[in-house]
Design a protein around this motif. Sequence first.
Motif, PDB file in Angstrom:
ATOM      1  N   ARG A   1       0.824  -1.210   0.000  1.00  0.00           N
ATOM      2  CA  ARG A   1       0.000   0.000   0.000  1.00  0.00           C
ATOM      3  C   ARG A   1       0.856   1.258   0.000  1.00  0.00           C
ATOM      4  O   ARG A   1       0.553   2.230  -0.700  1.00  0.00           O
ATOM      5  CB  ARG A   1      -0.956  -0.002   1.202  1.00  0.00           C
ATOM      6  CG  ARG A   1      -2.020  -1.088   1.109  1.00  0.00           C
ATOM      7  CD  ARG A   1      -3.053  -0.964   2.206  1.00  0.00           C
ATOM      8  NE  ARG A   1      -3.841   0.255   2.099  1.00  0.00           N
ATOM      9  CZ  ARG A   1      -4.872   0.416   1.274  1.00  0.00           C
ATOM     10  NH1 ARG A   1      -5.242  -0.555   0.458  1.00  0.00           N
ATOM     11  NH2 ARG A   1      -5.550   1.555   1.252  1.00  0.00           N
ATOM     12  N   GLY A  61     -10.538   3.752  -7.176  1.00  0.00           N
ATOM     13  CA  GLY A  61     -10.817   3.061  -5.921  1.00  0.00           C
ATOM     14  C   GLY A  61     -12.080   3.542  -5.245  1.00  0.00           C
ATOM     15  O   GLY A  61     -12.752   2.771  -4.544  1.00  0.00           O
ATOM     16  N   VAL A  62     -12.407   4.826  -5.433  1.00  0.00           N
ATOM     17  CA  VAL A  62     -13.622   5.378  -4.816  1.00  0.00           C
ATOM     18  C   VAL A  62     -14.781   5.488  -5.803  1.00  0.00           C
ATOM     19  O   VAL A  62     -15.933   5.643  -5.393  1.00  0.00           O
ATOM     20  CB  VAL A  62     -13.343   6.764  -4.191  1.00  0.00           C
ATOM     21  CG1 VAL A  62     -12.346   6.641  -3.052  1.00  0.00           C
ATOM     22  CG2 VAL A  62     -12.824   7.759  -5.227  1.00  0.00           C
ATOM     23  N   ASP A 108     -16.958  -0.139  -7.114  1.00  0.00           N
ATOM     24  CA  ASP A 108     -16.774  -1.198  -6.135  1.00  0.00           C
ATOM     25  C   ASP A 108     -16.029  -2.351  -6.799  1.00  0.00           C
ATOM     26  O   ASP A 108     -15.638  -2.264  -7.965  1.00  0.00           O
ATOM     27  CB  ASP A 108     -18.097  -1.649  -5.500  1.00  0.00           C
ATOM     28  CG  ASP A 108     -19.160  -2.004  -6.527  1.00  0.00           C
ATOM     29  OD1 ASP A 108     -18.817  -2.141  -7.717  1.00  0.00           O
ATOM     30  OD2 ASP A 108     -20.343  -2.130  -6.151  1.00  0.00           O
ATOM     31  N   GLN A 164     -19.821   2.623  -1.283  1.00  0.00           N
ATOM     32  CA  GLN A 164     -18.482   2.319  -0.792  1.00  0.00           C
ATOM     33  C   GLN A 164     -17.639   1.768  -1.931  1.00  0.00           C
ATOM     34  O   GLN A 164     -17.986   0.753  -2.525  1.00  0.00           O
ATOM     35  CB  GLN A 164     -18.555   1.290   0.350  1.00  0.00           C
ATOM     36  CG  GLN A 164     -17.211   0.887   0.920  1.00  0.00           C
ATOM     37  CD  GLN A 164     -16.523   2.028   1.662  1.00  0.00           C
ATOM     38  OE1 GLN A 164     -17.157   2.750   2.426  1.00  0.00           O
ATOM     39  NE2 GLN A 164     -15.234   2.226   1.427  1.00  0.00           N
ATOM     40  N   TYR A 186     -14.033   0.247  -3.757  1.00  0.00           N
ATOM     41  CA  TYR A 186     -13.213  -0.904  -3.389  1.00  0.00           C
ATOM     42  C   TYR A 186     -11.930  -0.518  -2.658  1.00  0.00           C
ATOM     43  O   TYR A 186     -11.266  -1.360  -2.054  1.00  0.00           O
ATOM     44  CB  TYR A 186     -12.902  -1.781  -4.607  1.00  0.00           C
ATOM     45  CG  TYR A 186     -11.994  -1.176  -5.658  1.00  0.00           C
ATOM     46  CD1 TYR A 186     -10.610  -1.122  -5.499  1.00  0.00           C
ATOM     47  CD2 TYR A 186     -12.521  -0.675  -6.847  1.00  0.00           C
ATOM     48  CE1 TYR A 186      -9.784  -0.596  -6.474  1.00  0.00           C
ATOM     49  CE2 TYR A 186     -11.693  -0.140  -7.830  1.00  0.00           C
ATOM     50  CZ  TYR A 186     -10.339  -0.107  -7.641  1.00  0.00           C
ATOM     51  OH  TYR A 186      -9.523   0.420  -8.607  1.00  0.00           O
ATOM     52  N   ASP A 187     -11.595   0.797  -2.675  1.00  0.00           N
ATOM     53  CA  ASP A 187     -10.412   1.250  -1.946  1.00  0.00           C
ATOM     54  C   ASP A 187     -10.470   2.763  -1.809  1.00  0.00           C
ATOM     55  O   ASP A 187     -11.464   3.398  -2.190  1.00  0.00           O
ATOM     56  CB  ASP A 187      -9.129   0.809  -2.646  1.00  0.00           C
ATOM     57  CG  ASP A 187      -8.004   0.479  -1.671  1.00  0.00           C
ATOM     58  OD1 ASP A 187      -7.863   1.214  -0.671  1.00  0.00           O
ATOM     59  OD2 ASP A 187      -7.280  -0.505  -1.909  1.00  0.00           O
ATOM     60  N   SER A 188      -9.416   3.361  -1.295  1.00  0.00           N
ATOM     61  CA  SER A 188      -9.380   4.800  -1.058  1.00  0.00           C
ATOM     62  C   SER A 188      -8.704   5.534  -2.207  1.00  0.00           C
ATOM     63  O   SER A 188      -8.173   4.924  -3.138  1.00  0.00           O
ATOM     64  CB  SER A 188      -8.635   5.079   0.251  1.00  0.00           C
ATOM     65  OG  SER A 188      -7.337   4.522   0.206  1.00  0.00           O
ATOM     66  N   VAL A 189      -8.720   6.872  -2.131  1.00  0.00           N
ATOM     67  CA  VAL A 189      -8.030   7.696  -3.124  1.00  0.00           C
ATOM     68  C   VAL A 189      -6.543   7.340  -3.133  1.00  0.00           C
ATOM     69  O   VAL A 189      -5.953   7.041  -2.085  1.00  0.00           O
ATOM     70  CB  VAL A 189      -8.231   9.195  -2.786  1.00  0.00           C
ATOM     71  CG1 VAL A 189      -7.402  10.071  -3.714  1.00  0.00           C
ATOM     72  CG2 VAL A 189      -9.691   9.570  -2.878  1.00  0.00           C
ATOM     73  N   HIS A 194      -5.312   4.668  -4.329  1.00  0.00           N
ATOM     74  CA  HIS A 194      -5.128   3.223  -4.313  1.00  0.00           C
ATOM     75  C   HIS A 194      -5.924   2.523  -5.426  1.00  0.00           C
ATOM     76  O   HIS A 194      -6.169   1.328  -5.357  1.00  0.00           O
ATOM     77  CB  HIS A 194      -5.518   2.637  -2.955  1.00  0.00           C
ATOM     78  CG  HIS A 194      -4.519   2.911  -1.888  1.00  0.00           C
ATOM     79  ND1 HIS A 194      -4.620   3.987  -1.027  1.00  0.00           N
ATOM     80  CD2 HIS A 194      -3.359   2.274  -1.540  1.00  0.00           C
ATOM     81  CE1 HIS A 194      -3.599   3.985  -0.188  1.00  0.00           C
ATOM     82  NE2 HIS A 194      -2.820   2.951  -0.475  1.00  0.00           N
TER      83      HIS A 194
END
Length: 208
Positions: free
Chosen positions: A66, A121-122, A125, A138, A140-143, A145
Amino acid sequence: MNIKKASLLIIVILLIDQISKIYVKTHFVLGEDVALFSWFKIYFIENSGMAWGTKLSDIIPAISDRTAKVCLTVFRIFAIIGIGYWLINTIKKQQSKTLILALVFIFAGALGNILDSVFYGVLFDDSVSQVASFLPQQGYDSVLHGKVVDMLYLPLWKGYLPEWIPGIGGGYFTFFEPVFNVADVAISIGFCILIFFNGKAFPKNEEN
């Protein structure tokens, strides 16, 4: 080529790249493929690393996946800023049209893949065992990523290599194995222009 024409070409490349990625992301399950021809498939995979799926953490084992992903994405952002500055400066100085065209393709392609890494990621999903939704509650991941969407697969030839080839002889081989996207094609076109038309891109009578 002026800034207006360069910007228009960048927008066209970005639109083709992003529309194709969004379509595949919202219509395919990860790993699904559709054969358009025997030598050309739409094959949906996601790439979280560098070229050919290489990860920064593979090169520097001391950092986590990460952390490596964030470092790589930030590096790409600074790189695209540098390419953009080079492009604008080249246009303002009215330098070689060949160089400008190459930089336009490289900039557009790099920006297309950066959008995936920063925002996908945002915006989506997960695609594992399901077709992803656009703008879910939601992601699947954050900014920073997000994973880059790849879908163009050209297995032009498959077969066993002759035994006399050192190291790989007798093994099963596919050409062309990597899966890529429109942004990758744009970057490749830009670099090919610089390589094969280097004399026109960097005329000797121009100042460095």
